[in-house]
Design a protein around this motif. Structure first.
Motif, PDB file in Angstrom:
ATOM      1  N   GLN A 117       5.702   4.872  -0.123  1.00 34.98           N
ATOM      2  CA  GLN A 117       5.576   6.212  -0.686  1.00 34.98           C
ATOM      3  C   GLN A 117       4.951   7.181   0.319  1.00 34.98           C
ATOM      4  OE1 GLN A 117       3.339   5.104  -4.220  1.00 34.98           O
ATOM      5  NE2 GLN A 117       5.115   5.534  -5.526  1.00 34.98           N
ATOM      6  N   LEU A 118       3.897   6.736   0.983  1.00 34.03           N
ATOM      7  CA  LEU A 118       3.229   7.591   1.957  1.00 34.03           C
ATOM      8  C   LEU A 118       4.142   7.930   3.128  1.00 34.03           C
ATOM      9  CD1 LEU A 118       0.696   8.946   3.179  1.00 34.03           C
ATOM     10  CD2 LEU A 118       0.088   6.702   4.135  1.00 34.03           C
ATOM     11  N   PHE A 119       4.719   6.903   3.739  1.00 38.76           N
ATOM     12  CA  PHE A 119       5.545   7.124   4.927  1.00 38.76           C
ATOM     13  C   PHE A 119       6.800   7.938   4.604  1.00 38.76           C
ATOM     14  CE2 PHE A 119       3.690   2.888   6.525  1.00 38.76           C
ATOM     15  CZ  PHE A 119       2.612   3.546   7.111  1.00 38.76           C
ATOM     16  N   SER A 120       7.400   7.678   3.438  1.00 40.98           N
ATOM     17  CA  SER A 120       8.620   8.412   3.102  1.00 40.98           C
ATOM     18  C   SER A 120       8.335   9.872   2.775  1.00 40.98           C
ATOM     19  CB  SER A 120       9.347   7.748   1.926  1.00 40.98           C
ATOM     20  OG  SER A 120       8.580   7.806   0.744  1.00 40.98           O
ATOM     21  N   ALA A 152      13.640   7.915   6.933  1.00 36.19           N
ATOM     22  CA  ALA A 152      12.461   8.644   6.469  1.00 36.19           C
ATOM     23  C   ALA A 152      11.184   7.813   6.607  1.00 36.19           C
ATOM     24  CB  ALA A 152      12.646   9.076   5.018  1.00 36.19           C
ATOM     25  N   VAL A 153      11.239   6.560   6.152  1.00 37.38           N
ATOM     26  CA  VAL A 153      10.043   5.712   6.223  1.00 37.38           C
ATOM     27  C   VAL A 153       9.636   5.475   7.671  1.00 37.38           C
ATOM     28  CG1 VAL A 153       9.121   3.430   5.712  1.00 37.38           C
ATOM     29  CG2 VAL A 153      10.501   4.603   4.005  1.00 37.38           C
ATOM     30  N   ALA A 154      10.611   5.194   8.520  1.00 39.93           N
ATOM     31  CA  ALA A 154      10.315   4.980   9.938  1.00 39.93           C
ATOM     32  C   ALA A 154       9.740   6.246  10.574  1.00 39.93           C
ATOM     33  CB  ALA A 154      11.575   4.555  10.671  1.00 39.93           C
ATOM     34  N   SER A 155      10.274   7.397  10.186  1.00 37.85           N
ATOM     35  CA  SER A 155       9.770   8.661  10.723  1.00 37.85           C
ATOM     36  C   SER A 155       8.324   8.888  10.308  1.00 37.85           C
ATOM     37  CB  SER A 155      10.634   9.827  10.224  1.00 37.85           C
ATOM     38  OG  SER A 155      11.953   9.730  10.690  1.00 37.85           O
ATOM     39  N   GLY A 156       8.007   8.609   9.053  1.00 38.29           N
ATOM     40  CA  GLY A 156       6.649   8.807   8.569  1.00 38.29           C
ATOM     41  C   GLY A 156       5.668   7.819   9.154  1.00 38.29           C
ATOM     42  N   ARG A 157       6.158   6.591   9.413  1.00 38.49           N
ATOM     43  CA  ARG A 157       5.279   5.556   9.960  1.00 38.49           C
ATOM     44  C   ARG A 157       4.732   5.964  11.324  1.00 38.49           C
ATOM     45  NH1 ARG A 157       8.625   1.344   9.671  1.00 38.49           N
ATOM     46  NH2 ARG A 157       7.927   0.615   7.631  1.00 38.49           N
ATOM     47  N   SER A 158       5.516   6.713  12.072  1.00 39.12           N
ATOM     48  CA  SER A 158       5.076   7.137  13.404  1.00 39.12           C
ATOM     49  C   SER A 158       4.146   8.350  13.359  1.00 39.12           C
ATOM     50  CB  SER A 158       6.302   7.469  14.273  1.00 39.12           C
ATOM     51  OG  SER A 158       6.996   8.593  13.763  1.00 39.12           O
ATOM     52  N   GLU A 159       4.022   8.971  12.175  1.00 41.70           N
ATOM     53  CA  GLU A 159       3.205  10.181  12.048  1.00 41.70           C
ATOM     54  C   GLU A 159       1.854   9.931  11.392  1.00 41.70           C
ATOM     55  OE1 GLU A 159       3.969  13.318  13.115  1.00 41.70           O
ATOM     56  OE2 GLU A 159       5.776  12.483  14.041  1.00 41.70           O
ATOM     57  N   VAL A 160       1.778   8.896  10.550  1.00 39.26           N
ATOM     58  CA  VAL A 160       0.569   8.681   9.748  1.00 39.26           C
ATOM     59  C   VAL A 160      -0.021   7.309  10.027  1.00 39.26           C
ATOM     60  CG1 VAL A 160      -0.375   8.617   7.413  1.00 39.26           C
ATOM     61  CG2 VAL A 160       1.552  10.119   7.925  1.00 39.26           C
ATOM     62  N   LYS A 161      -1.319   7.266  10.220  1.00 40.63           N
ATOM     63  CA  LYS A 161      -2.047   6.009  10.389  1.00 40.63           C
ATOM     64  C   LYS A 161      -3.011   5.843   9.218  1.00 40.63           C
ATOM     65  CE  LYS A 161      -0.014   5.624  14.339  1.00 40.63           C
ATOM     66  NZ  LYS A 161       1.182   4.764  14.433  1.00 40.63           N
ATOM     67  N   PRO A 162      -2.658   5.024   8.216  1.00 42.52           N
ATOM     68  CA  PRO A 162      -3.510   4.865   7.024  1.00 42.52           C
ATOM     69  C   PRO A 162      -4.918   4.403   7.397  1.00 42.52           C
ATOM     70  CG  PRO A 162      -1.352   3.867   6.681  1.00 42.52           C
ATOM     71  CD  PRO A 162      -1.438   4.218   8.137  1.00 42.52           C
ATOM     72  N   HIS A 163      -5.896   4.886   6.625  1.00 43.14           N
ATOM     73  CA  HIS A 163      -7.292   4.518   6.871  1.00 43.14           C
ATOM     74  C   HIS A 163      -7.606   3.105   6.409  1.00 43.14           C
ATOM     75  CE1 HIS A 163      -8.146   8.570   8.128  1.00 43.14           C
ATOM     76  NE2 HIS A 163      -7.738   9.071   6.969  1.00 43.14           N
ATOM     77  N   LYS A 164      -6.783   2.576   5.502  1.00 43.03           N
ATOM     78  CA  LYS A 164      -6.980   1.211   5.034  1.00 43.03           C
ATOM     79  C   LYS A 164      -5.614   0.577   4.814  1.00 43.03           C
ATOM     80  CE  LYS A 164      -7.290   2.482   0.131  1.00 43.03           C
ATOM     81  NZ  LYS A 164      -8.104   2.377  -1.107  1.00 43.03           N
ATOM     82  N   LYS A 165      -5.608  -0.730   4.712  1.00 42.19           N
ATOM     83  CA  LYS A 165      -4.349  -1.440   4.508  1.00 42.19           C
ATOM     84  C   LYS A 165      -3.773  -1.094   3.136  1.00 42.19           C
ATOM     85  CE  LYS A 165      -2.321  -6.089   4.615  1.00 42.19           C
ATOM     86  NZ  LYS A 165      -1.266  -5.710   5.572  1.00 42.19           N
ATOM     87  N   LEU A 166      -2.469  -0.741   3.104  1.00 43.79           N
ATOM     88  CA  LEU A 166      -1.802  -0.342   1.870  1.00 43.79           C
ATOM     89  C   LEU A 166      -0.843  -1.438   1.407  1.00 43.79           C
ATOM     90  CD1 LEU A 166      -0.865   3.338   2.815  1.00 43.79           C
ATOM     91  CD2 LEU A 166      -2.812   2.592   1.428  1.00 43.79           C
ATOM     92  N   ASP A 167      -0.673  -1.529   0.096  1.00 50.50           N
ATOM     93  CA  ASP A 167       0.355  -2.434  -0.397  1.00 50.50           C
ATOM     94  C   ASP A 167       1.722  -1.851  -0.053  1.00 50.50           C
ATOM     95  OD1 ASP A 167       1.549  -0.914  -2.867  1.00 50.50           O
ATOM     96  OD2 ASP A 167      -0.628  -0.765  -3.117  1.00 50.50           O
ATOM     97  N   ALA A 168       2.773  -2.649  -0.199  1.00 52.57           N
ATOM     98  CA  ALA A 168       4.106  -2.262   0.260  1.00 52.57           C
ATOM     99  C   ALA A 168       4.608  -0.983  -0.408  1.00 52.57           C
ATOM    100  CB  ALA A 168       5.090  -3.405   0.024  1.00 52.57           C
ATOM    101  N   VAL A 169       4.369  -0.853  -1.730  1.00 52.19           N
ATOM    102  CA  VAL A 169       4.855   0.325  -2.452  1.00 52.19           C
ATOM    103  C   VAL A 169       4.129   1.583  -2.005  1.00 52.19           C
ATOM    104  CG1 VAL A 169       5.070   1.423  -4.721  1.00 52.19           C
ATOM    105  CG2 VAL A 169       5.601  -1.012  -4.451  1.00 52.19           C
TER     106      VAL A 169
END
Length: 361
Positions: free
Chosen positions: A73-76, A52-69
């Motif tokens: 949450q966003l990618f999953s 799930a996290v890997a799938s979301g990582r390829s779909e969303v490009k955060p506007h700013k650097k996010l902490d790990a948690v």
């Protein structure tokens, strides 16, 4: 002919994703095809799927650097929708219904939540629906997250009393050395109680998942000790699931041979509850020797306790620690902490932990 009736299949992130981090649709489809064959042959399949996290990582490009948690949450949140939709469409093409189970570690710490979760999955299996399980990364608290989906698969296999757990990774199994060393080979079989695996296992973790082979081995040994066969195989090999189940003698993998000792469902739950312990009970040498004597079943009596730490209620889980400081087990207490302290070291009282509600290492 399939030897096992109910099977848990765990598929890791490195199996389901491409090198660039995107979902490997071809691999997902191949896994679904194999599970569909098993399902139509009468096997009950529980799929524990990463990705799930890997799938979301390829779909969303955060506007700013996010902490790990926050990143997780966003990618999953985005990736789980994409992943389950892919599974849904692929299983539907096979005429099979699937359903999503998102869980957290806390759901295994409470006996009532545990049984409620078990009932849900049981109803799905009774109605020929394939449960697809993953951790709910959007709400999991960092301190209470599963080590990785290997841990989740072990808990799920135990909870649902499966006959076999198959862990699909990107390697052929447990090697007797570094997998990149040509002189190393896969250990084909690990017997119950075999404890000398640490010398062989690398602590290197996968690039996309949270766990490594050490975690897989520890989980596999624990699950096998509870009477469930565990196989670790290479999920990137064609037809690996079918080959593991139909041609086990010739298919390279590591098989953890299940113990023949029967364990109750309550003991299985307690065995995986150490992370939820509310307190610690220290026992004296005599009590430790009695508890670890495999020739007879012994409960932990107040007379065998030297001291207690923590605050807990009747029915909570506590750790049991011997004189050497080593954790020797966990158990469900029959006293609250205030009452227990009154009876420490005293004779003539009911067991602090009954044998039926204790799991020893």
């Amino acid at each position: 002919m399939i030897k096992y009736k109910r099977i848990a299949v765990k598929v890791g992130s490195n199996v389901l994703t491409r090198p660039d981090g995107r979902l490997d649709v071809t691999r997902v489809s191949a896994i679904v095809d194999q599970i569909s064959v098993l399902h139509k042959a009468g096997a009950e399949i529980i799929l524990i799927s990463s990705g799930a996290v890997a799938s979301g990582r390829s779909e969303v490009k955060p506007h700013k650097k996010l902490d790990a948690v926050s990143a997780r949450q966003l990618f999953s949140a985005v990736g789980q929708a994409k992943l389950i939709n892919r599974y849904y469409e692929l299983f539907r093409e096979q005429g099979i219904a699937c359903g999503q189970i998102l869980t957290t570690k806390e759901n295994f710490g409470s006996r009532s939540l545990y049984l409620n979760q078990k009932n849900c999955i049981s109803v799905m299996l009774e109605n020929k629906v394939i449960p697809i399980v993953n951790e709910n990364d959007t709400t999991s608290i960092t301190e209470l997250m599963f080590t990785d989906n290997d841990e989740l698969s072990g808990l799920m296999a135990t909870m649902m009393d499966v006959d076999a757990l198959i862990i699909l990774s990107n390697v052929d199994g447990i090697y007797n050395g570094n997998p990149s060393d040509p002189a190393s080979h896969v250990i084909r079989q690990i017997l119950p109680g075999q404890q000398d695996m640490d010398d062989y296992i690398s602590d290197q973790k996968s690039t996309l998942g949270r766990g490594g082979m050490h975690t897989k081995c520890a989980i596999a040994q624990k699950v096998a000790a509870e009477g469930i066969a565990v196989m670790i195989g290479n999920g990137k090999k064609e037809n690996i699931l079918l080959d593991l189940l139909k041609k086990p003698e010739t298919t390279v993998c590591t098989l953890f041979v299940p113990s023949e000792k029967e364990i109750s469902s309550v003991k299985k739950w307690i065995a995986h509850s150490e992370d939820f312990a509310k307190g610690v009970v220290y026992v004296n040498a005599g009590a430790e020797e009695a508890l670890l004597d495999e020739s007879k079943a012994s409960s932990l009596l107040p007379v065998g306790i030297s001291r207690i730490e923590g605050e807990f209620e009747e029915g909570d889980i506590v750790k049991i620690i011997g004189e050497s400081g080593r954790t020797i087990g966990v158990g469900k207490v029959q006293y609250d902490s205030a009452s227990a302290r009154k009876f420490v070291g005293k004779k003539g009282h009911k067991p602090f932990i009954h044998y039926d509600y204790m799991s020893l290492d």
